[in-house]
Design an enzyme around this catalytic site. Structure first.
Site, PDB file in Angstrom:
ATOM      1  N   SER A 108      46.149  -0.797 -24.487  1.00 33.84           N
ATOM      2  CA  SER A 108      45.361   0.095 -25.338  1.00 33.84           C
ATOM      3  C   SER A 108      46.144   0.371 -26.614  1.00 33.84           C
ATOM      4  CB  SER A 108      45.082   1.405 -24.604  1.00 33.84           C
ATOM      5  OG  SER A 108      46.289   2.121 -24.468  1.00 33.84           O
ATOM      6  N   LYS A 109      45.543   1.113 -27.507  1.00 34.37           N
ATOM      7  CA  LYS A 109      46.147   1.476 -28.795  1.00 34.37           C
ATOM      8  C   LYS A 109      47.583   1.964 -28.640  1.00 34.37           C
ATOM      9  CE  LYS A 109      44.830   1.510 -32.989  1.00 34.37           C
ATOM     10  NZ  LYS A 109      45.117   0.233 -33.310  1.00 34.37           N
ATOM     11  N   ARG A 110      47.772   2.705 -27.543  1.00 38.60           N
ATOM     12  CA  ARG A 110      49.072   3.300 -27.268  1.00 38.60           C
ATOM     13  C   ARG A 110      50.195   2.251 -27.201  1.00 38.60           C
ATOM     14  NH1 ARG A 110      50.728   4.278 -22.072  1.00 38.60           N
ATOM     15  NH2 ARG A 110      48.848   3.441 -21.126  1.00 38.60           N
TER      16      ARG A 110
END
Ligand code: GLU
Length: 486
Positions: A250-252
């Site tokens: 994910s973006k993280r």
């Protein structure tokens, strides 16, 4: 995996324009493309744009740009499902006629009440089959009230649906766990399931290679193929992409949008190599494979069943390798747009290409992305250096010593002829010995003085390219900065 005899390989990438392309989408496209190219089959681009409410403007253009940037060219399409509505409507009618589907008039309120009740009873959510057996009269009443129905598939109430996944092996779902899903919405638009299988059939798709998350849709698709008496394609569900912490990417975990990698200066060939290794391998050690080698060796047998870990450090390393492999002209060609964009506004444009040509070999060994190049080289282009004076006079030197060294160096450098890296090196090495000063300290001070940086490309080559005038001017400016009257 050999193709089914007599069935030419035809695969498709079928994005929904509901967001910008991310690594997962592109990896799916890439595996389809490699599979098609390996088997000399066709790679088809199909836009699944029937969910009007979730459509994101520009998403499909960005998707196509990204595919082209990576060199994933398609042989047919793009086809747009929104332009093929009548095909899905005809198929839904046929399913109703043959008793495999029915009209459902349930209101949203009723469906919500059913859902609440199921939650209360701790039952799995799903349509309760209320309209499955409506009489003709009941249907006529609903129609008379002007209620627009949806079309639902009549799921078998018992038994199992099994299919052979080319990556994961045999997969079985119990039919009772799947409720009567919608095929056609009340506005005449198909759902994903219907449009997807109609098009896979009409486009004669031989293999469906798609992300893992669609596995649970596949038994529904198989049942639809059976109901329509169509031969299903073969299925292969690709492993999920995970971050280094093994959680779904994910973006993280850093950038996931593919165009960010383009903007950061990753090379298409490096991206293709890296993304192919997200779930596929040649053996247990080969990392660098050219596009041709990937096409030659790609097979579903070597796609892993378990999640593929995305490692940004590895991508940077790989990009660095591909950058170093470029020939000097190509390197300059790729780097120049990044320099034009990334150098400070005070630098005169257009850049002097002869000058750029001399500088680039100095960074080609160091830069891991093209976007790093402007900040690695900006001091070559700037008239005035701006830097933190804290870095002067440098480790282990006091102002008085630094001043004295710079004065001597300046005097010596005035006489250097020709101003090239060999003469600079021999002059400065002799001087360093004469001053009984470690080359580390001496060259460090010179480096900071002429570049405003503590880490740069090799000092003598840097000074040679900067030229005598600029180098000396910068040394004098430092002397002024260090002088007590300042
Ligand atoms: N439109 C689906 C998606 O966005 C396609 C899934 C499939 O390949 O069947 O991924």
């Amino acid at each position: 995996m050999p193709a089914i005899p007599n069935r030419p390989v035809r695969v498709r990438f079928a994005p929904s324009p509901t967001g910008y392309p991310h690594l997962g989408n592109i990896r799916t496209a890439l595996f389809n493309w490699l599979f098609a190219r390996h088997h000399r089959g066709k790679f088809i681009l199909r836009v699944e744009d029937t969910d009007v409410t979730r459509k994101v403007e520009g998403a499909i253009e960005t998707m196509m740009d990204s595919l082209l940037w990576l060199g994933l060219d398609w042989d047919e399409g793009p086809y747009f499902q929104s332009q093929r509505l009548s095909l899905y409507q005809e198929t839904a009618s046929r399913l109703i006629e043959t008793g495999h589907a029915y009209l459902c008039y349930c209101s949203l309120e009723r469906l919500e009440a059913v859902r609440q009740e199921q939650m209360k009873q701790k039952q799995p959510p799903g349509y309760d089959g209320h309209c499955r057996n409506l009489t003709q009269r009941e249907r006529a009443e609903m129609e008379a009230k002007g209620i627009k129905p949806v079309v639902r598939f009549k799921m078998p109430l018992e038994g199992e649906t099994t299919f052979h996944d080319l990556i994961r092996g045999q997969i079985t779902f119990r039919n009772e766990t799947m409720s009567d899903f919608i095929l056609l919405k009340s506005d005449g638009y198909p759902t994903y399931h219907l449009a997807n299988i109609v098009d896979d059939h009409l486009m004669d798709i031989s293999h469906v290679l798609r992300a893992d998350e669609w596995v649970s849709s596949t038994p529904r698709h198989i049942l639809l193929y059976q109901a329509l008496n169509w031969q299903p394609p073969q299925f292969a569900h690709l492993p999920m992409i995970l971050g280094t912490d093994k959680a779904k990417l994910s973006k993280r975990h850093g950038a996931t949008a593919i165009n960010e990698y383009q903007e950061e200066g990753y090379l298409p060939d490096a991206m293709v190599n890296f993304l192919t290794l997200l779930g596929w391998s040649l053996d247990d050690h080969t990392e660098l494979l050219s596009r041709d080698e990937l096409i030659q060796h790609f097979s579903l047998e070597r796609v892993s069943r378990t999640g593929a870990v995305f490692n940004k450090v590895k991508l940077e390393w790989m990009n660095g390798v591909y950058l170093r492999k470029l020939n000097p002209e190509e390197y300059v060609e790729r780097a120049t747009p990044f320099l034009e964009r990334g150098l400070p506004p005070s630098v005169r444009r257009p850049l002097d290409l002869t000058y750029v040509n001399r500088i680039m070999p100095l960074v080609q060994e160091r830069a891991k992305t093209l976007a790093e190049i402007p900040q690695l080289t900006d001091f070559f282009f700037m008239d005035e250096l701006s830097y933190d004076t804290e870095i002067l006079p440098g480790k282990g030197l006091d102002t008085t010593t630094a001043t004295r060294i710079l004065e001597v160096a300046l005097q010596e450098l005035e006489t250097v002829e020709p101003w090239d890296s060999q003469s600079l090196e021999s002059t400065l090495r002799q001087l360093s010995a004469g001053l009984s000063l470690s080359t580390g300290k001496f060259f460090g001070l010179l480096r900071t003085s002429v570049t405003g940086r503590t880490a740069t490309p090799p000092l003598f080559q840097t000074m040679a390219i900067l030229g005598k005038e600029t180098s000396l001017r910068r040394l004098r400016a430092v002397l002024q900065k260090l002088s007590p009257s300042q």
